[in-house]
Design an enzyme around this catalytic site. Structure first.
Site, short mmCIF file in Angstrom:
data_model
loop_
_atom_site.label_atom_id
_atom_site.label_comp_id
_atom_site.label_asym_id
_atom_site.label_seq_id
_atom_site.Cartn_x
_atom_site.Cartn_y
_atom_site.Cartn_z
N HIS A 141 3.44 12.22 -5.82
CA HIS A 141 2.10 11.87 -6.28
C HIS A 141 1.05 12.79 -5.65
O HIS A 141 0.56 12.52 -4.56
CB HIS A 141 1.80 10.42 -5.90
N HIS A 194 -1.67 11.63 -11.27
CA HIS A 194 -1.25 10.55 -10.36
C HIS A 194 0.15 10.74 -9.78
O HIS A 194 0.32 10.76 -8.57
CB HIS A 194 -1.32 9.19 -11.08
N GLU A 219 -0.48 -17.77 1.05
CA GLU A 219 0.86 -17.51 1.59
C GLU A 219 1.21 -16.03 1.63
O GLU A 219 1.83 -15.54 2.58
CB GLU A 219 1.93 -18.26 0.77
N HIS A 221 8.06 -28.74 -6.35
CA HIS A 221 8.04 -28.53 -4.90
C HIS A 221 9.44 -28.51 -4.28
O HIS A 221 9.58 -28.30 -3.08
CB HIS A 221 7.22 -29.65 -4.23
C1 LIG Z 1 3.01 -4.02 -6.43
C2 LIG Z 1 3.09 -2.70 -7.12
N1 LIG Z 1 3.03 -2.67 -8.45
C3 LIG Z 1 3.15 -1.50 -9.10
C4 LIG Z 1 3.34 -0.33 -8.42
C5 LIG Z 1 3.54 0.98 -9.17
N2 LIG Z 1 2.30 1.77 -9.01
C6 LIG Z 1 2.22 2.75 -8.09
S1 LIG Z 1 0.66 3.39 -7.98
C7 LIG Z 1 0.12 2.38 -9.22
C8 LIG Z 1 -1.32 2.35 -9.62
C9 LIG Z 1 -1.99 3.64 -9.54
O1 LIG Z 1 -3.38 3.45 -9.52
P1 LIG Z 1 -4.16 3.50 -8.18
O2 LIG Z 1 -3.71 2.46 -7.26
O3 LIG Z 1 -5.59 3.51 -8.52
O4 LIG Z 1 -3.75 4.89 -7.52
P2 LIG Z 1 -4.22 6.34 -7.97
O5 LIG Z 1 -3.52 6.67 -9.25
O6 LIG Z 1 -5.68 6.29 -8.11
O7 LIG Z 1 -3.76 7.20 -6.84
C10 LIG Z 1 1.15 1.57 -9.69
C11 LIG Z 1 1.00 0.60 -10.79
C12 LIG Z 1 3.39 -0.41 -7.02
N3 LIG Z 1 3.57 0.66 -6.26
N4 LIG Z 1 3.24 -1.60 -6.40
#
Ligand SMILES: Cc1ncc(C[n+]2csc(CCOP(=O)(O)OP(=O)(O)O)c2C)c(N)n1
Ligand SMILES: [Mg+2]
Length: 693
Positions: free
Chosen positions: A61, A291, A441, A503
């Site tokens: 990334h 990304h 939680e 529960h």
């Molecule tokens: C709980 C979770 N859900 C999904 C992902 C997969 N995932 C990685 S980054 C991302 C989102 C990217 O957007 P952002 O957080 O704004 O990061 P940016 O692209 O701006 O670096 C997702 C959905 C993850 N790492 N963790």
């Protein structure tokens, strides 16, 4: 695409003078390094390493590190208190990269600031097997990485726990604990539900040494954030009791000013940093295409040109590295002063601080407490619920083990996790040892991870076992990281009765047992409960769940064993002197049912033994011979647990008989439920007879 301001070369001294009006914060603010290279060059070193490493790995990334390079440069070169020569320095500021996908950001920073283990070779081995540069940051792999991130939202909630740990330890030990916790969080971190729980808790506790740098780039994987989100994050954080501002995340002076202001905050601080994802990339900057995949050769070439970075892949000029190394040396004097303050502490207090930070238990006090509990249970046996037995054990353990910090997610009276002497932690007083986490939680479990990561604390908490699902992502990470966090989870079966199937946990024991490196304890009586508590405390490198009953249980262990009999995970709790035709294996509340069943069988002339299995994991780790001896050679093996069968075949075999649940339970008095589901002594005896044929 670069604005002229961003192209302009900011010298470090220029940044310093632009923020000179802000009063430096005594111990923390360190003068910027006398630098010959510009801010832009330092930040570009991060960008170049990130795009080169991702390109070489053919995965990763690049966008986030390129976007947040300016923010990270100002933080690490001017504000963060850290010493690359001593990544475990207890009073270092904690830096949490909650947006773990941007791992190249921290790897570049660790390399540039001079962490010995982070070499250029490791950067070149980004995402390769056995490297110090795994896909997402793993704290147990890479010195300088504070926590394992990647599942979005976790790092932020970990950081809340770290900030709580800092405040508590400062209240106990004084000014040898005095540091900040900085977080870089992305849109995804702030969209995850856990972030709401975490920021609400942080705001409530006025964690003023917590600073979140939000990578406010308006982009996530699917595209523009506007596809799925329209939250006003500043208002959201302010509503939770934070102070919040928005800055240009590519303007080093603005970044420095915001961080300077954060030093004196009276509440947690959000700095939304407007950035461009993939900053510098000619066609991909500002787009989701930056990304999560390599930029590609042409794009990298264009980025090098746009950034004014003419150096070969992985090459950072010596003068730029030298300035980064200077940044890494910045806190040396502060570190030395801190060591003096530690040395000047009263000897006993220093030893106690060091013991706690090492994670060593107060062995003698713990042994004395255990003995006291066992002697008391021997002198007057208690037919009580294991949740009450847990409280009874805690009354002795909590004073003996001062690093234990208890809590509950609003079920304190049901989880029995608060002992009589425990004061609550509050914004006004962090010396307490009990946290009212509220109905949160997930953040509770994640903050507990942060406390354990911080060091000096053994967090334990409470909720209902059925809500382990709400904690699960954090429990999984605790297991991955090998953290000593202890989850007290009560109301552990249909034995909770009238609250009904919503529960009543059924699959939860199996689901928790499926997590590697997690100990799932289900003690059968008051003595086993105390022993399981001891085992959980002694498990330095893994988390534990204590599954405890709501309903009363007879005390089965009526002999004073000074050894911890539960340590093998399973043991024969009742049986004939000679061989047995039937072995009944049971856990928790079903052990007394199994014992009764064995008695019924004995009345019919059938020899049956009962094995209590308080911990599958510890049992399955025993050497083959020990395991075989405990399993025995009875013709019929029966498992009894008011839960699903999954996992039990490891003990009873696929031809074993299982008495348990196949459905969700129901709302009724618990005794009736046990009858209706056939989890009774008669039911078990009948199953044994059927098995014998
Ligand atoms: C709980 C979770 N859900 C999904 C992902 C997969 N995932 C990685 S980054 C991302 C989102 C990217 O957007 P952002 O957080 O704004 O990061 P940016 O692209 O701006 O670096 C997702 C959905 C993850 N790492 N963790
Ligand atoms: Mg984003």
């Amino acid at each position: 695409m670069l604005s002229s301001r961003n192209k302009q070369a900011f010298s470090m001294s220029a940044i310093a003078s632009s923020t000179a009006a802000v009063a430096p914060n005594q111990r923390h603010a360190q003068a910027p390094v006398a630098a010959s290279v510009t801010h832009v060059e330092m930040a570009n070193a991060i960008r170049a390493l990130a795009m080169d490493a991702v390109e070489q790995a053919k995965s990763g990334h690049p966008g986030m590190p390129m976007g947040m390079a300016d923010v990270a440069t100002v933080l690490f070169s001017r504000f963060l208190k850290f010493d690359p020569a001593d990544p475990a320095w207890p009073d270092r500021d904690r830096f949490v990269l909650s947006a773990g996908h941007g791992s190249m950001l921290i790897y570049a920073l660790l390399y540039l600031t001079g962490y010995a283990s982070m070499t250029l070779e490791e950067i070149k081995r980004f995402r390769q097997f056995g490297s110090k540069t795994p896909g997402h940051p793993e704290n147990f792999i890479t010195p300088g990485v504070e926590t394992t991130t990647g599942p979005l939202g976790q790092g932020l909630a970990n950081a809340v726990g770290m900030a709580i740990a800092e405040r508590h330890l400062a209240a106990v030990f004084g000014d040898i604990v005095d540091h900040k916790t900085y977080v870089i969080a992305s849109d995804g971190d702030l969209m995850e539900g856990i972030s709401q729980e975490a920021i609400a808790l942080a705001g409530h506790l006025k964690l003023n040494k917590l600073v979140v740098l939000f990578d406010d780039n308006g982009i996530s994987i699917d595209g523009a954030l506007s596809l799925s989100d329209s939250v006003d994050q500043l208002k959201r954080f302010e509503a939770a009791g934070w102070t919040a501002s928005r800055i240009d995340g590519h303007d080093p002076a603005a970044i420095a000013a915001a961080l300077e202001k954060a030093q004196g905050a009276d509440r947690p601080v959000l700095i939304a940093c407007k950035t461009t994802i993939g900053y510098g990339a000619p066609t991909k900057a500002g787009k989701s295409s930056a990304h999560g995949s390599p930029l590609g050769g042409d794009e990298i070439k264009g980025a090098r040109a746009a950034l004014g970075w003419s150096h070969a892949p992985f090459q950072v000029p010596d003068d730029i590295v030298a300035d980064w190394r200077n940044a890494g040396e910045r806190s040396k004097a502060v570190h030395a002063e801190w060591s003096k303050r530690l040395a000047a502490l009263d000897g006993a207090q220093r030893a106690e601080f060091e013991r706690r930070m090492k994670g060593d238990l107060p062995t003698h006090a713990l042994a004395d407490a255990m003995l006291k509990v066992k002697q008391a249970l021997d002198a007057s046996p208690k037919d009580i619920a294991t949740r009450s037995a847990s409280e009874f054990a805690l009354e002795a353990l909590v004073p003996a083990v001062p690093e234990m910090i208890g809590g509950s997610a609003d079920l304190t009276g049901s989880n029995n996790t608060r002992t009589k002497s425990m004061k609550a932690i509050s914004a006004a007083d962090f010396a307490g040892r009990f946290i009212h986490y509220g109905i949160r939680e997930h953040a509770m479990a994640s903050a507990m991870n942060g406390m354990a990561l911080h060091g000096g604390i053994i967090p334990y908490s409470g909720t209902f076992l059925v809500f382990s699902d709400y904690c699960r992502p954090a429990i999984r990470l605790a297991a991955l990281m090998g953290l000593r966090v202890i989850h007290v989870m009560t109301h552990d079966s249909i034995g909770l009765g009238e609250d009904g199937p919503t529960h009543q946990p059924v699959e939860h024991l199996a689901a928790l047992r499926a997590i590697p490196n997690l100990l799932v304890f289900r003690p059968a009586d008051a003595v086993e409960t105390a022993e399981c508590w001891q085992l959980a405390l002694e498990a330095k490198d893994r988390p534990s769940v204590l599954a405890l009953t709501r309903q009363n249980l007879p005390q089965l262990r009526n002999r004073l064993d000074t050894d911890n009999i539960c340590a093998a995970g399973a043991y024969e709790i009742a049986g004939p002197d000679g061989p047995s035709e039937v072995s009944i294996f049971a856990t928790g509340s079903e052990v007394s049912i199994a014992v009764e069943a064995a008695q019924l069988l004995a009345q019919r002339g059938i020899a049956a033994r009962v094995v209590s299995v308080p911990c599958f994991e510890l049992f399955l780790e025993q050497p083959d011979l020990v395991r075989a001896a405990i399993i025995g050679d009875a013709r019929v093996r029966i498992g009894v647990e008011a839960a699903v069968r999954q996992g039990w075949d490891a003990i009873i075999g696929s031809d074993g008989v299982f008495v348990g649940m196949t459905d969700f339970g129901a709302s009724a008095p618990y005794k009736e439920l046990y009858q209706r589901y056939g989890i009774t002594a008669e039911g078990v005896a009948a199953a044994a007879l059927k098995g014998l044929g």
